[in-house]
Design a protein around this motif. Structure first.
Motif, short mmCIF file in Angstrom:
data_model
loop_
_atom_site.label_atom_id
_atom_site.label_comp_id
_atom_site.label_asym_id
_atom_site.label_seq_id
_atom_site.Cartn_x
_atom_site.Cartn_y
_atom_site.Cartn_z
N LEU A 1 0.83 -1.20 0.00
CA LEU A 1 0.00 0.00 0.00
C LEU A 1 0.86 1.26 0.00
O LEU A 1 0.58 2.22 -0.70
CB LEU A 1 -0.92 0.02 1.22
CG LEU A 1 -2.04 -1.02 1.29
CD1 LEU A 1 -2.85 -0.83 2.57
CD2 LEU A 1 -2.94 -0.94 0.08
N SER B 1 2.30 1.80 -3.41
CA SER B 1 1.29 2.29 -4.33
C SER B 1 0.94 3.76 -4.08
O SER B 1 0.72 4.53 -5.02
CB SER B 1 0.02 1.44 -4.21
OG SER B 1 -1.01 1.93 -5.04
N TYR C 1 -6.97 5.58 0.20
CA TYR C 1 -7.92 4.47 0.24
C TYR C 1 -9.27 4.89 0.79
O TYR C 1 -10.10 4.04 1.13
CB TYR C 1 -7.30 3.30 1.03
CG TYR C 1 -6.01 2.88 0.37
CD1 TYR C 1 -6.02 2.20 -0.84
CD2 TYR C 1 -4.78 3.26 0.91
CE1 TYR C 1 -4.84 1.88 -1.49
CE2 TYR C 1 -3.60 2.95 0.27
CZ TYR C 1 -3.64 2.26 -0.93
OH TYR C 1 -2.47 1.96 -1.58
N VAL D 1 -9.27 -2.12 3.30
CA VAL D 1 -8.59 -2.60 2.10
C VAL D 1 -8.67 -4.13 2.06
O VAL D 1 -8.25 -4.81 3.00
CB VAL D 1 -7.11 -2.15 2.08
CG1 VAL D 1 -6.40 -2.69 0.85
CG2 VAL D 1 -7.02 -0.64 2.14
N TYR E 1 -5.93 -6.90 -3.33
CA TYR E 1 -4.86 -5.93 -3.50
C TYR E 1 -3.46 -6.52 -3.42
O TYR E 1 -2.56 -6.11 -4.17
CB TYR E 1 -4.97 -4.82 -2.44
CG TYR E 1 -3.99 -3.71 -2.72
CD1 TYR E 1 -4.31 -2.69 -3.62
CD2 TYR E 1 -2.73 -3.70 -2.15
CE1 TYR E 1 -3.40 -1.70 -3.93
CE2 TYR E 1 -1.81 -2.71 -2.45
CZ TYR E 1 -2.15 -1.71 -3.33
OH TYR E 1 -1.25 -0.74 -3.65
N THR F 1 -1.42 -8.60 -4.61
CA THR F 1 -1.12 -9.49 -5.72
C THR F 1 0.38 -9.74 -5.81
O THR F 1 1.19 -9.04 -5.19
CB THR F 1 -1.59 -8.87 -7.05
OG1 THR F 1 -0.86 -7.65 -7.27
CG2 THR F 1 -3.08 -8.56 -7.01
N ASN G 1 2.08 -6.57 -7.18
CA ASN G 1 2.14 -5.48 -6.21
C ASN G 1 3.20 -5.75 -5.14
O ASN G 1 3.95 -4.85 -4.75
CB ASN G 1 0.78 -5.28 -5.53
CG ASN G 1 -0.22 -4.57 -6.41
OD1 ASN G 1 0.14 -4.02 -7.45
ND2 ASN G 1 -1.47 -4.57 -6.01
#
Length: 216
Positions: free
Chosen positions: A83, A86, A188, A193, A198, A200, A203
């Motif tokens: 997160l 990102s 977010y 979340v 998310y 993945t 990621n």
């Protein structure tokens, strides 16, 4: 062969680490020299080697061995790392600790820990999509482990310990860390979340590519 296949699947470098089956050892046994215990489900959840700077800092702060964190705890830390990557903010341990509290899993069977959201409402970062630890597909995680040795000293505890009370205190954030926390919440929208969607492989790989934990 099974342990080697698991290490290959999750990219454990063979030139840096040597894996060996647990044999008669328990997860909380004194490990073989230069070794730590690793759960297969922790690798599935996001634990990677070499340990990312954020992971190293978290383990050092709480003073516990990697196997003391149940797989969902690794999923929470890996999710936070992804997160942050990102959202374009450094993976600050202080910010993570502002949102999540290290908590013992079961008072009758001490040793394992998880992370619980400090805020049950929309005031903090929250994760969903965690496998239930007693679900049929997940129930045997405590029995599926091996030992991983390194010629270099491990940057974390190798034997199981109890975290200090001071390590659990709510952190006081700097002005910059408060900005990072606010940016994560804005990114977010204050909604929980879903890590199933998310966290993945791509990621996580992108987050792991930043090998040092900035801003800590």
């Amino acid at each position: 062969d099974e342990v080697d296949a698991l290490c290959d699947k999750y990219g454990v470098p063979k030139d840096q680490y040597t894996a060996r089956p647990a044999g008669d050892l328990r997860a909380n046994s004194t490990p073989p020299p230069g070794s730590i215990c690793v759960y297969a489900r922790a690798l599935e959840a996001g634990l990677r080697f070499p340990l990312h700077g954020f992971f190293r800092e978290a383990l050092a702060h709480f003073g516990i061995a990697p196997a003391q964190l149940m797989p969902n705890a690794w999923r929470a830390m890996a999710g936070f790392l992804a997160l942050c990557n990102s959202a374009g903010v450094p993976p600050s341990l202080a910010v993570f600790r502002r949102f999540f509290l290290l908590s013992i899993v079961n008072k009758k069977h001490k040793g394992w820990y998880c992370f619980r959201a400090r805020y049950s409402s929309g005031a903090g970062l929250r994760f969903t999509g965690m496998p239930h630890p007693y679900s049929i597909s997940f129930k045997d995680w405590k029995h599926e482990f091996f030992f991983l040795s390194s010629p270099e000293p491990w940057p974390c505890a190798m034997e199981w310990r109890e975290p200090s009370k001071s390590s659990l205190v709510m952190p006081v954030l700097t002005g910059e860390e408060n900005q990072w926390a606010a940016k994560l919440l804005r990114a977010y929208g204050g909604a929980a979340v879903d890590l199933n969607a998310y966290l993945t492989t791509s990621n996580l790989a992108a987050a792991m590519a930043i090998t040092t934990s900035k801003g800590n």
